[in-house]
Motif scaffolding. Structure first.
Motif, PDB file in Angstrom:
ATOM      1  N   ASN A 139      -0.332   5.972   3.050  1.00 15.80           N
ATOM      2  CA  ASN A 139       0.313   7.201   2.590  1.00 15.80           C
ATOM      3  C   ASN A 139       0.926   7.966   3.758  1.00 15.80           C
ATOM      4  OD1 ASN A 139      -0.335   6.737  -0.086  1.00 15.80           O
ATOM      5  ND2 ASN A 139      -2.204   7.973  -0.042  1.00 15.80           N
ATOM      6  N   GLU A 140       0.235   7.977   4.893  1.00 19.58           N
ATOM      7  CA  GLU A 140       0.740   8.680   6.078  1.00 19.58           C
ATOM      8  C   GLU A 140       2.008   8.041   6.621  1.00 19.58           C
ATOM      9  OE1 GLU A 140      -1.642   9.971   9.395  1.00 19.58           O
ATOM     10  OE2 GLU A 140      -3.455   9.827   8.190  1.00 19.58           O
ATOM     11  N   TYR A 141       2.031   6.708   6.699  1.00 17.96           N
ATOM     12  CA  TYR A 141       3.122   5.994   7.344  1.00 17.96           C
ATOM     13  C   TYR A 141       4.243   5.605   6.378  1.00 17.96           C
ATOM     14  CZ  TYR A 141       0.490   5.690  11.690  1.00 17.96           C
ATOM     15  OH  TYR A 141      -0.184   6.005  12.850  1.00 17.96           O
ATOM     16  N   GLY A 142       4.006   5.772   5.096  1.00 13.71           N
ATOM     17  CA  GLY A 142       5.034   5.421   4.132  1.00 13.71           C
ATOM     18  C   GLY A 142       5.241   3.928   3.988  1.00 13.71           C
ATOM     19  N   GLN A 143       4.298   3.130   4.424  1.00 13.30           N
ATOM     20  CA  GLN A 143       4.321   1.683   4.259  1.00 13.30           C
ATOM     21  C   GLN A 143       2.894   1.166   4.377  1.00 13.30           C
ATOM     22  OE1 GLN A 143       6.227   0.920   8.518  1.00 13.30           O
ATOM     23  NE2 GLN A 143       5.451  -1.003   7.689  1.00 13.30           N
ATOM     24  N   ASP A 144       2.692  -0.056   3.948  1.00 15.58           N
ATOM     25  CA  ASP A 144       1.344  -0.616   3.998  1.00 15.58           C
ATOM     26  C   ASP A 144       0.867  -0.801   5.427  1.00 15.58           C
ATOM     27  OD1 ASP A 144       1.151  -0.707   1.269  1.00 15.58           O
ATOM     28  OD2 ASP A 144       1.730  -2.817   1.095  1.00 15.58           O
ATOM     29  N   ILE A 145      -0.302  -0.248   5.718  1.00 12.98           N
ATOM     30  CA  ILE A 145      -0.983  -0.481   6.994  1.00 12.98           C
ATOM     31  C   ILE A 145      -2.204  -1.326   6.658  1.00 12.98           C
ATOM     32  CG2 ILE A 145      -2.159   0.521   8.982  1.00 12.98           C
ATOM     33  CD1 ILE A 145       0.811   1.182   8.901  1.00 12.98           C
ATOM     34  N   PRO A 146      -2.211  -2.599   7.052  1.00 15.28           N
ATOM     35  CA  PRO A 146      -3.333  -3.458   6.675  1.00 15.28           C
ATOM     36  C   PRO A 146      -4.626  -3.066   7.396  1.00 15.28           C
ATOM     37  CG  PRO A 146      -1.883  -4.617   8.185  1.00 15.28           C
ATOM     38  CD  PRO A 146      -1.200  -3.323   7.847  1.00 15.28           C
TER      39      PRO A 146
END
Length: 331
Positions: free
Chosen positions: A93-100
């Motif tokens: 949610n913070e980065y606007g993309q999936d962080i695995p």
């Protein structure tokens, strides 16, 4: 698919796959066979471990595990998976993309190799490694380092990695602990004394330079200050002794016996060294030590749960990751 700027490797100790003597024996063989955990001469320790301990302890320990086992599995494993999912959601949610975010256990499964494969498949080429040990010890954090290094042995591509070696006085960690205590007190009232019980290590480890006891005491002092506690209202103690040698003191069980005999009416207990509730908290602290205190004359005993997947705990993990991933926000 866009590559993630980094991935996160969460690591905890491990757990048997089932509350059975066979599963416990397999787990204890790996755990107690690690030189980081028991540093006795290998030949002598092998004889003791396989000739005595693994013949006697698994059945008793399996009963303890069975008393806390959940329908969906080991408490430590279930809570760790919840933390993994919550942290991945928070960061994405913070980065606007999936962080695995991958979960590994130092002993047992999921293994470091399995977690690494998951991160590689997600495209992560840079890793933030977060051992879920607020206080740094050779028997925990260093064991994670050893296990990670061994897992990299066959890898053709070594990922860039940044380690979070401890967070024992990290402000958001202390705040989350204090929040959990205040919320418990609001719901259940407040005891006469607050015991902060940490897993112990042999005294000679500290003499050799292990920072863990010092960091535990610093955590306890910081939490006491955050809660506004005065001297005599709290204590830092150590539990889970094993073997005959002296361990760091004061001992949790001895302290509870003394308090019971002194007529302390109610004690509240928290275990800040554990990021997730497990056998040592749910069975040893909540059950065994309750009996110890009551039998010694104490009247009321309250165990305050670990931070587990509380939102403020997950937010603290995310903040630690973000600080250590500085400069990795883009490819």
């Amino acid at each position: 698919m866009k590559k993630p700027p980094f991935g996160v490797l969460l690591v905890n100790l491990g757990t048997p796959t089932a509350p059975t003597p066979k599963a416990v024996r397999e787990y204890l063989a790996e755990f107690l066979g690690d030189r980081r955990v028991v540093d006795a001469p290998r030949w002598l320790w092998w004889l003791v471990l396989h000739g005595v301990i693994l013949r006697i302890r698994p059945r008793r320990v399996a009963k303890a595990y069975a008393s806390v086992w959940r329908e969906d599995g080991s408490p430590l494993m279930c809570i760790s998976k919840d933390q993994q999912k919550a942290l991945a959601k928070h960061l994405s949610n913070e980065y606007g993309q999936d962080i695995p975010v991958a979960l590994a256990m130092t002993y047992g499964e999921p293994t470091m190799e399995q977690a690494g494969q998951q991160l590689r498949q997600a495209g992560a080429e840079r890793l933030v490694i977060l051992p879920l040990y607020p206080q740094n010890s050779s028997s925990t954090t260093a064991a994670v380092h050893d296990r990670y290094a061994n897992a990299l042995g066959p890898c053709p591509h070594i990922p860039a990695s940044r380690w979070i070696t401890d967070y024992h006085v990290y402000p958001l960690y202390i705040q989350a602990l204090a929040n959990s205590v205040r919320e418990y007190w609001q719901a259940h009232g407040r005891g006469d004394r607050l015991m902060m019980s940490f897993h112990g290590i042999p005294e000679r480890y500290e003499k050799k330079g292990d920072p863990y006891p010092r960091q535990c005491r610093a955590t306890a002092a910081a939490l006491a200050e955050e809660l506004g506690l005065q001297d005599g209202e709290w204590i830092c103690s150590f539990q889970s002794r094993f073997g005959r040698e002296e361990w760091v003191k004061p001992y949790t069980d001895h302290t509870l016996i003394a308090w019971g005999k002194e007529g302390v009416g109610r004690v509240d207990v928290i275990s800040p060294a554990f990021a997730a509730d497990c056998l040592e908290t749910l069975e040893e602290l909540e059950v065994e030590n309750r009996e110890t205190f009551i039998h010694a004359g104490g009247k009321d005993y309250h165990y305050i749960p670990c931070l587990n997947d509380r939102p403020d705990h997950i937010a603290m993990m995310a903040a630690l990751v973000n600080e250590n991933a500085a400069g990795w926000t883009s490819n």
